[in-house]
Design an enzyme around this catalytic site. Structure first.
Site, short mmCIF file in Angstrom:
data_model
loop_
_atom_site.label_atom_id
_atom_site.label_comp_id
_atom_site.label_asym_id
_atom_site.label_seq_id
_atom_site.Cartn_x
_atom_site.Cartn_y
_atom_site.Cartn_z
N SER A 24 0.83 -1.20 0.00
CA SER A 24 0.00 0.00 0.00
C SER A 24 0.87 1.26 0.00
O SER A 24 0.41 2.34 -0.34
CB SER A 24 -0.88 0.00 1.24
OG SER A 24 -0.07 -0.16 2.39
N CYS A 44 2.24 -6.38 1.39
CA CYS A 44 1.32 -5.74 2.34
C CYS A 44 0.52 -6.82 3.07
O CYS A 44 -0.14 -7.65 2.44
CB CYS A 44 0.39 -4.84 1.53
SG CYS A 44 -0.86 -4.02 2.51
N ASN A 45 0.57 -6.80 4.39
CA ASN A 45 -0.18 -7.79 5.18
C ASN A 45 -1.68 -7.65 4.94
O ASN A 45 -2.40 -8.63 4.84
CB ASN A 45 0.10 -7.62 6.67
CG ASN A 45 1.46 -8.14 7.06
OD1 ASN A 45 1.58 -9.21 7.64
ND2 ASN A 45 2.52 -7.41 6.73
N GLU A 70 5.88 5.76 10.15
CA GLU A 70 6.03 6.70 9.02
C GLU A 70 6.68 8.01 9.49
O GLU A 70 7.45 8.62 8.77
CB GLU A 70 4.66 7.03 8.42
CG GLU A 70 4.00 5.87 7.73
CD GLU A 70 4.32 5.79 6.25
OE1 GLU A 70 4.73 6.80 5.67
OE2 GLU A 70 4.16 4.69 5.69
N THR A 88 3.71 -4.46 7.59
CA THR A 88 5.00 -4.06 7.01
C THR A 88 5.79 -3.08 7.88
O THR A 88 7.01 -3.05 7.82
CB THR A 88 4.74 -3.36 5.66
OG1 THR A 88 3.67 -2.41 5.85
CG2 THR A 88 4.39 -4.33 4.58
N1 DGL Z 1 1.14 -2.19 4.40
C1 DGL Z 1 0.10 -2.28 5.40
C2 DGL Z 1 0.18 -3.66 6.06
O1 DGL Z 1 1.19 -4.34 6.04
C3 DGL Z 1 0.25 -1.20 6.46
C4 DGL Z 1 -0.09 0.18 5.95
C5 DGL Z 1 -1.53 0.31 5.51
O2 DGL Z 1 -2.45 0.34 6.35
O3 DGL Z 1 -1.76 0.38 4.31
O4 DGL Z 1 -0.81 -4.10 6.60
#
Ligand code: DGL
Length: 267
Positions: free
Chosen positions: A12, A74-75, A153, A186
């Site tokens: 994301s 991305c999880n 961030e 992440t």
């Molecule tokens: N990349 C997202 C994850 O690993 C975290 C950031 C988001 O909420 O987009 O879940």
């Protein structure tokens, strides 16, 4: 035979660069095309329909850019869109949930595993399902930690405020006597130091980035698409917006300078 085509990785935003870092450690010859959907981040509080739509668009983009395999770093997208992508994509698609769950089951001694992630990941119960599939005796407790993404961030990786927030999220997990904690997002590897101070002594933290990199190597070997030439692979990054402090944040996740970054206006 060396398959020179790149591995496509998407997230994301910039957090998935933690997976790129792990991939470059374990597969230095592979070229990588990274896509960070920085204009539409965060995914963690969006609906499944939207996350699936975005993930489909990005997967098409990576395939157009010659990817031989897609990694959903991305999880949240792994939890909510992986099955759909796998059923509708002609090349292998690997997510972070199964490798992370595998690693956690190997690490636990008392079968009590904690999971932290975004609201969408935790609501999906994707980690619980993956863990129980591996070992039905696993007991899980999970907690959404929405404030940790903005903290990472912003580069707030230590200090009283961060300690207090992490403590608030982690205390219920400690009460359940977990001995293993999956960092199911992440961004959380960046907060590993403060998280490890808040978990009970001896709790193992599972960072799925390294586990997913190993799973990718196994997959590429299996399908005979490893790039075994002697040259170092390249990294090309595409983002949907250049956010403020982009390079600083990106470098923090990647652990190296970010070059060759291009903005994509239409996917
Ligand atoms: N990349 C997202 C994850 O690993 C975290 C950031 C988001 O909420 O987009 O879940």
């Amino acid at each position: 035979m060396a398959d020179l085509r790149p591995i496509g990785v998407f997230d994301s935003g910039l957090g998935g660069l933690t997976v790129v870092k792990a991939l470059r450690n374990i597969l230095p010859n592979e070229s990588i095309v990274y896509f960070g959907d920085t204009a539409r981040v965060p995914y963690g509080n969006k609906s499944q329909e939207l996350i699936q739509e975005y993930s489909r668009e990005i997967t098409h983009f990576l395939i157009k850019n010659d990817a031989k395999l897609i990694v959903v770093a991305c999880n949240t997208a792994s939890a909510l869109a992986l099955n759909e992508l796998q059923s509708n994509t002609s090349i292998p698609v690997i997510g972070v949930i199964d490798p992370g769950a595998d690693e956690a089951v190997k690490a636990t001694n008392n079968n009590n595993i904690g999971i932290i992630g975004t609201v969408a990941t935790i609501s999906s119960k994707a980690y619980e399902i993956a863990l129980i599939r591996i070992n039905k005796d696993i007991q899980t407790i999970s907690h959404a930690c929405p404030l940790l993404v903005p903290l990472a961030e912003e580069g707030w990786l230590a200090g009283d405020v961060v300690n207090a927030i992490v403590k608030h999220y982690i205390s219920p997990l400690n009460d359940k006597k977990i001995d293993t904690l999956i960092l199911g997002c992440t961004h959380y590897p960046l907060l590993k130091d403060v998280i490890s101070k808040q978990v009970s002594n001896g709790t193992v933290l599972i960072d799925s980035a390294a586990a997913v990199a190993r799973a990718i190597k196994v997959k590429l070997l299996e399908i005979n698409q490893l790039n075994n030439c002697n040259e170092l692979g390249t990294l090309s990054c595409f983002v949907t917006d250049i956010p403020m402090r982009f390079e600083l944040v990106g470098q923090r996740f990647l652990g190296a300078p970010m070059d060759h970054v291009q903005t994509v206006h239409e996917i």
